[in-house]
Design a protein around this motif. Sequence first.
Motif, PDB file in Angstrom:
ATOM      1  N   GLN A 134     -11.387   3.242   3.431  1.00  0.00           N
ATOM      2  CA  GLN A 134     -10.047   2.215   3.459  1.00  0.00           C
ATOM      3  C   GLN A 134      -9.580   2.145   2.134  1.00  0.00           C
ATOM      4  OE1 GLN A 134      -8.379   1.630   5.976  1.00  0.00           O
ATOM      5  NE2 GLN A 134      -9.675   2.818   7.195  1.00  0.00           N
ATOM      6  N   ASP A 135     -10.443   1.671   0.892  1.00  0.00           N
ATOM      7  CA  ASP A 135     -10.101   1.713  -0.312  1.00  0.00           C
ATOM      8  C   ASP A 135      -9.081   2.887  -0.855  1.00  0.00           C
ATOM      9  OD1 ASP A 135     -12.695   2.719  -0.456  1.00  0.00           O
ATOM     10  OD2 ASP A 135     -12.753   1.910  -2.476  1.00  0.00           O
ATOM     11  N   GLU A 136      -9.818   3.991  -0.521  1.00  0.00           N
ATOM     12  CA  GLU A 136      -9.290   5.258  -1.097  1.00  0.00           C
ATOM     13  C   GLU A 136      -7.914   5.379  -0.479  1.00  0.00           C
ATOM     14  OE1 GLU A 136     -10.147   6.998  -3.653  1.00  0.00           O
ATOM     15  OE2 GLU A 136     -12.117   6.103  -3.979  1.00  0.00           O
ATOM     16  N   ILE A 137      -7.862   5.123   0.970  1.00  0.00           N
ATOM     17  CA  ILE A 137      -6.497   5.313   1.761  1.00  0.00           C
ATOM     18  C   ILE A 137      -5.524   4.475   1.264  1.00  0.00           C
ATOM     19  CG2 ILE A 137      -5.513   5.309   4.292  1.00  0.00           C
ATOM     20  CD1 ILE A 137      -8.145   5.958   5.207  1.00  0.00           C
ATOM     21  N   LYS A 138      -5.987   3.301   0.931  1.00  0.00           N
ATOM     22  CA  LYS A 138      -5.082   2.357   0.486  1.00  0.00           C
ATOM     23  C   LYS A 138      -4.477   2.776  -1.013  1.00  0.00           C
ATOM     24  CE  LYS A 138      -4.685  -0.824   3.714  1.00  0.00           C
ATOM     25  NZ  LYS A 138      -3.710  -0.912   4.675  1.00  0.00           N
ATOM     26  N   THR A 139      -5.287   3.340  -1.748  1.00  0.00           N
ATOM     27  CA  THR A 139      -4.778   3.925  -3.115  1.00  0.00           C
ATOM     28  C   THR A 139      -3.743   4.930  -2.973  1.00  0.00           C
ATOM     29  OG1 THR A 139      -6.977   3.155  -3.977  1.00  0.00           O
ATOM     30  CG2 THR A 139      -5.587   4.878  -5.287  1.00  0.00           C
ATOM     31  N   MET A 140      -4.208   5.871  -2.015  1.00  0.00           N
ATOM     32  CA  MET A 140      -3.253   6.809  -1.695  1.00  0.00           C
ATOM     33  C   MET A 140      -1.795   6.422  -1.292  1.00  0.00           C
ATOM     34  SD  MET A 140      -3.122  10.256  -2.415  1.00  0.00           S
ATOM     35  CE  MET A 140      -1.457  10.703  -2.418  1.00  0.00           C
ATOM     36  N   GLU A 141      -1.824   5.385  -0.462  1.00  0.00           N
ATOM     37  CA  GLU A 141      -0.603   5.046   0.379  1.00  0.00           C
ATOM     38  C   GLU A 141       0.244   4.279  -0.718  1.00  0.00           C
ATOM     39  OE1 GLU A 141      -2.081   2.544   3.410  1.00  0.00           O
ATOM     40  OE2 GLU A 141      -2.110   4.334   4.718  1.00  0.00           O
ATOM     41  N   ARG A 142      -0.575   3.603  -1.605  1.00  0.00           N
ATOM     42  CA  ARG A 142       0.293   2.839  -2.775  1.00  0.00           C
ATOM     43  C   ARG A 142       0.560   4.092  -3.965  1.00  0.00           C
ATOM     44  NH1 ARG A 142      -3.503  -0.474  -3.746  1.00  0.00           N
ATOM     45  NH2 ARG A 142      -4.661   0.652  -5.050  1.00  0.00           N
TER      46      ARG A 142
ATOM     47  N   ASN B 138      14.394   4.304  -2.273  1.00  0.00           N
ATOM     48  CA  ASN B 138      13.742   2.769  -2.280  1.00  0.00           C
ATOM     49  C   ASN B 138      13.962   2.101  -0.998  1.00  0.00           C
ATOM     50  OD1 ASN B 138      13.242   2.819  -5.082  1.00  0.00           O
ATOM     51  ND2 ASN B 138      15.478   2.491  -5.544  1.00  0.00           N
ATOM     52  N   ASP B 139      14.227   3.049   0.038  1.00  0.00           N
ATOM     53  CA  ASP B 139      14.522   2.237   1.424  1.00  0.00           C
ATOM     54  C   ASP B 139      13.240   1.872   1.787  1.00  0.00           C
ATOM     55  OD1 ASP B 139      15.160   1.541   3.802  1.00  0.00           O
ATOM     56  OD2 ASP B 139      15.960   3.329   4.622  1.00  0.00           O
ATOM     57  N   PRO B 140      12.802   0.602   2.147  1.00  0.00           N
ATOM     58  CA  PRO B 140      11.571   0.210   2.627  1.00  0.00           C
ATOM     59  C   PRO B 140      11.232   0.986   4.115  1.00  0.00           C
ATOM     60  CG  PRO B 140      12.660  -1.836   1.989  1.00  0.00           C
ATOM     61  CD  PRO B 140      13.487  -0.343   1.884  1.00  0.00           C
ATOM     62  N   GLU B 141      11.869   0.899   5.048  1.00  0.00           N
ATOM     63  CA  GLU B 141      11.629   1.789   6.024  1.00  0.00           C
ATOM     64  C   GLU B 141      11.458   3.096   6.067  1.00  0.00           C
ATOM     65  OE1 GLU B 141      11.059   0.304   9.393  1.00  0.00           O
ATOM     66  OE2 GLU B 141      11.366  -1.711   8.197  1.00  0.00           O
ATOM     67  N   LEU B 142      12.060   3.859   5.063  1.00  0.00           N
ATOM     68  CA  LEU B 142      11.996   5.151   4.970  1.00  0.00           C
ATOM     69  C   LEU B 142      10.554   5.360   4.342  1.00  0.00           C
ATOM     70  CD1 LEU B 142      12.584   8.246   4.653  1.00  0.00           C
ATOM     71  CD2 LEU B 142      13.566   7.545   2.583  1.00  0.00           C
ATOM     72  N   ARG B 143       9.961   4.530   3.280  1.00  0.00           N
ATOM     73  CA  ARG B 143       8.704   4.645   2.623  1.00  0.00           C
ATOM     74  C   ARG B 143       7.535   4.435   3.641  1.00  0.00           C
ATOM     75  NH1 ARG B 143      11.045   1.449  -1.537  1.00  0.00           N
ATOM     76  NH2 ARG B 143       9.728  -0.412  -0.714  1.00  0.00           N
ATOM     77  N   LYS B 144       7.810   3.578   4.592  1.00  0.00           N
ATOM     78  CA  LYS B 144       6.969   2.980   5.692  1.00  0.00           C
ATOM     79  C   LYS B 144       6.657   4.137   6.454  1.00  0.00           C
ATOM     80  CE  LYS B 144       5.892  -0.144   9.449  1.00  0.00           C
ATOM     81  NZ  LYS B 144       6.296  -1.271  10.101  1.00  0.00           N
TER      82      LYS B 144
END
Length: 119
Positions: A78-86, A98-104
Amino acid sequence: QLLLFRGEMEGEKKKKAEDLGLSQTEFAFHNVLMAEITKASGESAMDEATYQRVLALIKKLVNQFEESSKIVGFFQKQDEIKTMERNIKRSMIEEDFNDPELRKVVIERFMDLAKVKFK
């Protein structure tokens, strides 16, 4: 006939990827990102500068996925996945998406695609 049709489709995808200077893997991520940007903006046309930012983002993120997926059990950590998502989030902000919905949505779809492409 179905096999011929499939072969033609594969050939077209390969040619489109080569025309853009992308690998098959990069092209898969390109298609996801383009679909989400088009859906978020409501416009199918994109200016050249924005498109170049899309290509740069794809190459950068696929490279990061390739490096990260070399870690044994990457998709179970999970920590590696979170790092990649970040990293995806930061890269998108750097390229002015910069659109938060697009990023999600892009983060979710990229992680799903990465599970298929980098297993």
